[in-house]
Design an enzyme around this catalytic site. Sequence first.
Site, PDB file in Angstrom:
ATOM      1  N   GLU A   1      28.271 108.253  58.961  1.00 37.05           N
ATOM      2  CA  GLU A   1      28.953 109.482  58.544  1.00 37.05           C
ATOM      3  C   GLU A   1      28.315 110.735  59.130  1.00 37.05           C
ATOM      4  O   GLU A   1      28.991 111.739  59.350  1.00 37.05           O
ATOM      5  CB  GLU A   1      28.980 109.563  57.011  1.00 37.05           C
ATOM      6  CG  GLU A   1      29.747 108.421  56.335  1.00 37.05           C
ATOM      7  CD  GLU A   1      28.990 107.096  56.298  1.00 37.05           C
ATOM      8  OE1 GLU A   1      27.775 107.080  56.589  1.00 37.05           O
ATOM      9  OE2 GLU A   1      29.615 106.070  55.984  1.00 37.05           O
TER      10      GLU A   1
ATOM     11  N   ASN B   1       7.835 115.717  75.261  1.00 34.71           N
ATOM     12  CA  ASN B   1       6.593 116.482  75.414  1.00 34.71           C
ATOM     13  C   ASN B   1       5.478 115.942  74.529  1.00 34.71           C
ATOM     14  O   ASN B   1       4.363 116.464  74.531  1.00 34.71           O
ATOM     15  CB  ASN B   1       6.819 117.979  75.177  1.00 34.71           C
ATOM     16  CG  ASN B   1       7.284 118.300  73.771  1.00 34.71           C
ATOM     17  OD1 ASN B   1       6.899 117.639  72.821  1.00 34.71           O
ATOM     18  ND2 ASN B   1       8.104 119.322  73.631  1.00 34.71           N
TER      19      ASN B   1
ATOM     20  N   PHE C   1      30.589 108.824  50.393  1.00 32.98           N
ATOM     21  CA  PHE C   1      29.918 108.565  51.666  1.00 32.98           C
ATOM     22  C   PHE C   1      29.819 109.832  52.515  1.00 32.98           C
ATOM     23  O   PHE C   1      28.958 109.931  53.388  1.00 32.98           O
ATOM     24  CB  PHE C   1      30.611 107.438  52.425  1.00 32.98           C
ATOM     25  CG  PHE C   1      30.729 106.164  51.622  1.00 32.98           C
ATOM     26  CD1 PHE C   1      29.791 105.867  50.634  1.00 32.98           C
ATOM     27  CD2 PHE C   1      31.781 105.278  51.816  1.00 32.98           C
ATOM     28  CE1 PHE C   1      29.903 104.696  49.869  1.00 32.98           C
ATOM     29  CE2 PHE C   1      31.896 104.118  51.068  1.00 32.98           C
ATOM     30  CZ  PHE C   1      30.955 103.823  50.088  1.00 32.98           C
TER      31      PHE C   1
ATOM     32  N   HIS D   1       2.692 123.995  67.910  1.00 34.49           N
ATOM     33  CA  HIS D   1       4.108 123.967  67.516  1.00 34.49           C
ATOM     34  C   HIS D   1       4.464 125.151  66.618  1.00 34.49           C
ATOM     35  O   HIS D   1       3.857 125.379  65.587  1.00 34.49           O
ATOM     36  CB  HIS D   1       4.434 122.669  66.793  1.00 34.49           C
ATOM     37  CG  HIS D   1       5.895 122.551  66.461  1.00 34.49           C
ATOM     38  ND1 HIS D   1       6.789 121.900  67.270  1.00 34.49           N
ATOM     39  CD2 HIS D   1       6.613 123.035  65.421  1.00 34.49           C
ATOM     40  CE1 HIS D   1       7.997 121.979  66.743  1.00 34.49           C
ATOM     41  NE2 HIS D   1       7.915 122.659  65.625  1.00 34.49           N
TER      42      HIS D   1
ATOM     43  N   GLY E   1      19.192 123.178  64.753  1.00 29.23           N
ATOM     44  CA  GLY E   1      17.966 123.619  64.087  1.00 29.23           C
ATOM     45  C   GLY E   1      17.570 122.602  63.030  1.00 29.23           C
ATOM     46  O   GLY E   1      16.397 122.290  62.870  1.00 29.23           O
TER      47      GLY E   1
END
Lengths: 645, 645
Positions: free
Chosen positions: A384, A188, A409, A261, A127
């Site tokens: 990372e 798309n 990091f 969207h 997500g």
Amino acid sequence: MADYRDLDGKMIRLAKQSLKMCAAAGSGHPSSALSLAHLTTALMYRVMRYDPKDPWNTGSDRLILSEGHAVPIVYAAYCDLEGVAGTREKPVTLKFDDALTLREADSLLDGHPSPAVGFPFFDAATGSLGQGLSVAAGLAGAARLDGSDRKIYCIIGDGESREGQIWEAVDFVVDHKLTAVRMIFNCNGQGQSDYVSQQQSAELLEKKLLAFGCEVKVIDGHDWDEVITALEAAATDKPIAIIAKTVKGWGSTELQSKNYHGKPIKGELLDQAIADLDAIAAKLGASEDAQAFAASKPAKLSKKADGGRISAGSFAAAMKDAGLEKALEAKKLATRRAYGVALAALGAADERVVAMDGDVQGSTFANMFAAKYGDRYFEARIAEQNMISAAAGLAAADKIPFVSSFAKFLVRGYDQLELAVISRANIKLCGSHAGVSLAADGPSQMGLPDMAFIRSFAHAQNGDGTPAITAFCPSDAVSAFKLTELMANTQGVCYMRTHRPDVEFLYDEDDSFEVGGFKKLTDGGDLVIVGSGYMVHIAKAAMKILAKAGVSATLVDAYSMPLQTDGILELGSSCNGRILVVEDNYIGGIADEVTAAAARSGESITVESMFVRKVPKSARTPEETLAMVGLTVDDIAGAAQAMCK
Amino acid sequence: MADYRDLDGKMIRLAKQSLKMCAAAGSGHPSSALSLAHLTTALMYRVMRYDPKDPWNTGSDRLILSEGHAVPIVYAAYCDLEGVAGTREKPVTLKFDDALTLREADSLLDGHPSPAVGFPFFDAATGSLGQGLSVAAGLAGAARLDGSDRKIYCIIGDGESREGQIWEAVDFVVDHKLTAVRMIFNCNGQGQSDYVSQQQSAELLEKKLLAFGCEVKVIDGHDWDEVITALEAAATDKPIAIIAKTVKGWGSTELQSKNYHGKPIKGELLDQAIADLDAIAAKLGASEDAQAFAASKPAKLSKKADGGRISAGSFAAAMKDAGLEKALEAKKLATRRAYGVALAALGAADERVVAMDGDVQGSTFANMFAAKYGDRYFEARIAEQNMISAAAGLAAADKIPFVSSFAKFLVRGYDQLELAVISRANIKLCGSHAGVSLAADGPSQMGLPDMAFIRSFAHAQNGDGTPAITAFCPSDAVSAFKLTELMANTQGVCYMRTHRPDVEFLYDEDDSFEVGGFKKLTDGGDLVIVGSGYMVHIAKAAMKILAKAGVSATLVDAYSMPLQTDGILELGSSCNGRILVVEDNYIGGIADEVTAAAARSGESITVESMFVRKVPKSARTPEETLAMVGLTVDDIAGAAQAMCK
């Protein structure tokens, strides 16, 4: 040409259901879902080898939906297949209309894919975009270790491929030859706010993927022959990337009329879209009642995770194994190095233990594992984000990944870490060179906000009441060794911070440590000093000055969060209600653990906090950086004396 | 062939000095520095148009050293050129031997590039890898707005190019045609723990950069002709990327004998390396005394930042301009939308104001700025890391960038945000859809740990005592508008969080707001309830229940951090020492602001905290997600009543 009327029937059924689901939820992404109509149907009814009745079988082919917002059509298919969701203990067989519960408070069908909410068909929460391919890579790494031929399909949005992590993942897949991964780019052409950039066009994606070393197949994502041929293709030595040209809102005139969207359609618009799809079905001669499921059931995993406790064995033995007899004798070693000692010992004890590092294995001491268990070590290079998501993928296949880099990091992967939390991934992070004692390299290498970020999750609970993240901050080599072992045996996301300098041992082999625990190192009457990690040593040195000044302090090593604060408040009460907390990070760590508890208690306890109150700079010694931020031995002694006046 | 003996002389002098600097510091990266011997010398003595006496001139060509650890050779050159460092108020002219202070506690030459420490030749702190190219892109964007032809040179390590952010930046540079940028990939073939992956080889980098749409020049990085020709090449419509094949530890047999990453050499080894370099100089006929500096001085920037206060004007007028008369009348609007209203007004008021967003401009309402000031709007697409670093680049050229995305997605750039903090960049972040009131999309879209992370910086001070990050959490449209304006006028990194739902106005046009401030909304006698953002409204609703139960509460809107807690503790003292704090994030935000202050005070004040104690899931309404995490109107009323018993 093959007869695809059965798949057409299913596909139309799923497309219609996706529209209805979003309408029922009042939100969601129907147009994205429709762009995946053929790809999802082909995967879930034809290509993938899996059993919808056993989503926990890690031997099956897996699907990672990196563009998680397109999930309605996957839910629709899984409900149509009457797949099993919920937990192993409490499985739930879904029915077709259960799909309409999408996004309800008590639905297993969360707004975005979430295995922890009860949809174990997925291996990871997605997500937040750009993370799925890394998870897929981790699953593929585990498949190799398990000797499994399962494939990992990963669907990535075109707009999403702007995220750099996608390219970290492609590099990782190619580097480690993780050819079990099938990357599927859903082109798309539309993002949320606009058409996708030319940089994410199918044409440029093809060029990029070729340059990165993939075998690329460009297909019409709504043509069964092309879709199935591409999905079923066997990989050579190059990983396969499929660029599927698709239509956002496929099948619905309305949804294709503008950028829809994330907007469901309702009422007449919904009716019209359903009619559009019915008309297509009629034209194709497709029937929704067709039995399209033709996936073969996977073999069971032979090597089943036993779930037993993992022992790192004796500290002394592990130190000797690591060639550190001298340090053992001198009773002095950096916590980061003790992490490496423990990691190697855990690797010997259990094959589930795997490790990753981001090109600093010689500094985090992950190299002590890598040297012995090269097949279970995945060098992630300087990337990372991919490292942390890939670890979540390894964990989803029952590995226990230990992931290290400088604490600074690891900040790079905090978004990924949060998704791992949402997934309830069983991953273990170790951030080294925490605090300011790194000194000479300066603030760009120092882990300073980590305790605040990690603590915020330490007080957010999973469904079973366990902390979303369990944190550890060892003060010496013995505790670092034992806490690393404890991480291996603590389910879920764990975070440990280690320090650069060598420090004296504070504990013995037979000391034991627990989640949330603390250790009382001295008994005093005037005040309690609480520290963690490297600062315990600075506080300990301050005690000598205090003793000379006639101040006696109880010294506490608070090595874990969420911290058992009741015991610390009790100690405070017996020391005139005075507690001084010292930490080498920005505000938000153990000091706030204690202040929050004290303020809630309503008791008469005063808590002073010493933490890094300045953005530091380089200095050649830890003493100088500590002086810069007001955390020297003298500073602590001074603050303690001021409290006791 | 041209005579490069003057440059050779300088180059040898700088190489030797780099070795001595690292030896003096006892740490640093001499081998990386030597790989840049020719490139740095060519840039700083020949190619770049700049004046070492005026590093603040943003009209000059700029150098971003993305691989910050290679910095010694840049320091050596700048000291050799007797460049100016320090601050505008207190400039310092460096001498050659000042380079030997590298990494000392009071040296301006920090372990990694840091303009804030006093080395304004650099525009941004680097050291956490992969960020420099984004900064360069931001500088190039500013150059375009300023009508300046300055070039932005950016040196990137090969191993570093594994970071996905590099590729986000390349996409951004190509997308926005930022051809002022010169990307220089330093391909020395070694990382910290190993040789770089084949994926980061010069060969693959060339293919990748071509695929991304760059013009690529592959050169021998130790050949003056090739280096200078490539650096001086004019860009066509494609941005130029230079792949420089270099040798790590160039000039020193010892440093090339194995992987010497990050390891200084001393004593005999140092003497030998110096002798190696002297031998090369002798062979080349080069003299260190040559006057090699041939850079032309840049034109001054015509458009000078005036530094004056920026006014967003009247709230009502801005609302009308935005076509929001109805909301103004109804006195109801989401804070995220008020951010857009303010941003557009600020854009009208001052050309320094620029904006960026990551493909969610319609949700954050950055689109209200983009629609009007398209030339000053940089769409960053789905790539938050690049967005934040690019904003730091824009800020380094005196722009005032406002950067928005969902609060959750900004987590993606927390490492970049920290580097912006270290740089003391003047950037303004707005994270929308904070807390759980986003509801239906679920936890992968919710901003939950943001307050803890941001607060950790709110109590870390810059050199001048200002907070490293100033935070704002508006509860209504009026305060959101005014706090956005306040951000524009608050120097340094600012962070604001906004919420999804429409909420009633709490304030009037003439209310004023300040850094760290709070507002008392009601007067009560039994307890103080402190909230922020959306939770102020939930708490306000709870007050009605409390009133019926005969409990009177003082309601406080704590809209900023670092919070002025003294005033809140005073209110608490006058309310029987009872404070209840409610927030819709994980622990570590305003509740801890209050608990830390209360615990320190030693006063008899009890503070209860309500925050998100569970990892949430989706639900269709905010009420349901609030119920899930125990933050409903009833929950708050109940907790308040329990405190008053």
